[in-house]
Design an enzyme around this catalytic site. Sequence first.
Site, PDB file in Angstrom:
ATOM      1  N   GLY A  52       1.107  -1.146   0.024  1.00 52.39           N
ATOM      2  CA  GLY A  52      -0.379   0.313  -0.201  1.00 52.39           C
ATOM      3  C   GLY A  52       0.601   1.170  -0.093  1.00 52.39           C
ATOM      4  O   GLY A  52       1.566   1.531   0.992  1.00 52.39           O
ATOM      5  N   ARG A  94      10.559  -0.860  -5.112  1.00 55.08           N
ATOM      6  CA  ARG A  94       9.300  -0.721  -5.798  1.00 55.08           C
ATOM      7  C   ARG A  94       9.516   0.867  -6.517  1.00 55.08           C
ATOM      8  O   ARG A  94       9.116   1.953  -5.065  1.00 55.08           O
ATOM      9  CB  ARG A  94       8.076  -0.606  -4.840  1.00 55.08           C
ATOM     10  N   ASP A 240      -1.548   4.636  -7.085  1.00 56.23           N
ATOM     11  CA  ASP A 240       0.495   4.605  -6.502  1.00 56.23           C
ATOM     12  C   ASP A 240       0.676   6.089  -6.434  1.00 56.23           C
ATOM     13  O   ASP A 240       2.296   5.985  -6.523  1.00 56.23           O
ATOM     14  CB  ASP A 240       0.540   3.522  -6.805  1.00 56.23           C
ATOM     15  N   ASN A 250      -2.423   2.497 -10.691  1.00 55.55           N
ATOM     16  CA  ASN A 250      -3.081   1.672  -9.740  1.00 55.55           C
ATOM     17  C   ASN A 250      -2.452   0.087  -9.813  1.00 55.55           C
ATOM     18  O   ASN A 250      -1.852  -0.219 -10.940  1.00 55.55           O
ATOM     19  CB  ASN A 250      -4.498   1.621  -9.445  1.00 55.55           C
TER      20      ASN A 250
END
Length: 349
Positions: A52, A94, A240, A250
């Site tokens: 998340g 990430r 995101d 996303n």
Amino acid sequence: MSTIITIPRSVSWKGDAIAVLNQTKLPHVTEYKTLTNIEDVWKSIIMLEVRGAPAIGIVAAFGLALAAKKYDAINIYEFQKKFNRDCNYLGTSRPTAVNLFWAIDRMRESIREITTIKEAQKILEEEALHIQQEDEMVCRSIGEHALTCFKDGDKILTICNAGSIATARYGTALAPFYIGKEKGVRLHAYACETRPVLQGGRLTTWELKQADIDVTLITDNTAAHAIRTKEINAIIVGADRIVENGDTANKIGTLNLAILAKYFGIPFYVAAPLSTFDTTKQTGAEIVIEERDETEVTKIFGKQVAPLGTPVFNPAFDVTPHELITGIITEKGILRGDYKQEITSLFEK
């Protein structure tokens, strides 16, 4: 009566370690994993133990505060060198979730003018705690604004997990469900299972059930049929990364839902904090999309389901064009219409 307080926190600071809710073990095992160094934090992000966008930013901030406590530096210049090295290292975990880089930059900026190691260590710990505390308030505000888009009894479709365990508390896309329950507005969630890692099936259903909120799980392939036959009123998703024109990255499958919303004539909302916006990029074409390991697709819970050697395309995210988005719900209110102008105005204030 169950409330959001019954949902475990995703990240907790212990002073000399970080405790993260291991989301790879949910829903069957509620386990906290202890992270004691920057390498542990990097691995936890990569392995989706903490996930998340906001939660990734929070754990990264704590990771940097933790690492800074252990530097064997003889002066502030050597300290800053080690700190910048760890900032760059965490940034390789990430690439798509902008909150990670936002948190790293904020931590870096907090000690830019500091002249002593002891003071830098103190400020980094305080800043990480502030980031976590602010995120909880921000997510609650997102939920308050989002709730104005819905009415009691609405059925709302979502994907992935943009909930409490993806943030400090409340979540983004799931925040209106929690705020709604507090205010007596009962919303019914329809959760896409979200292949290949099943964040919807494992996580969204789990946390909503913890808070006694109505949730129905569907396969990703069922979305169109569910909208038609279950009279879904709206779709809400997290994000995101949102760029200058409103294009939104996303979880993979979000674009499918936006197209379905357009076809069926129902609203499609994105819920995200300002820390998820990236005004250095003009359009979604500039967003780097993370591609994950092929075994997430070829195996299910460790069992091989596809023929060995089958080529796999496994992007973690897709980009939804701004013209398919009814509104972007932030802690400052709801953006509608000319996203580029509204986003620019938000960040000029």
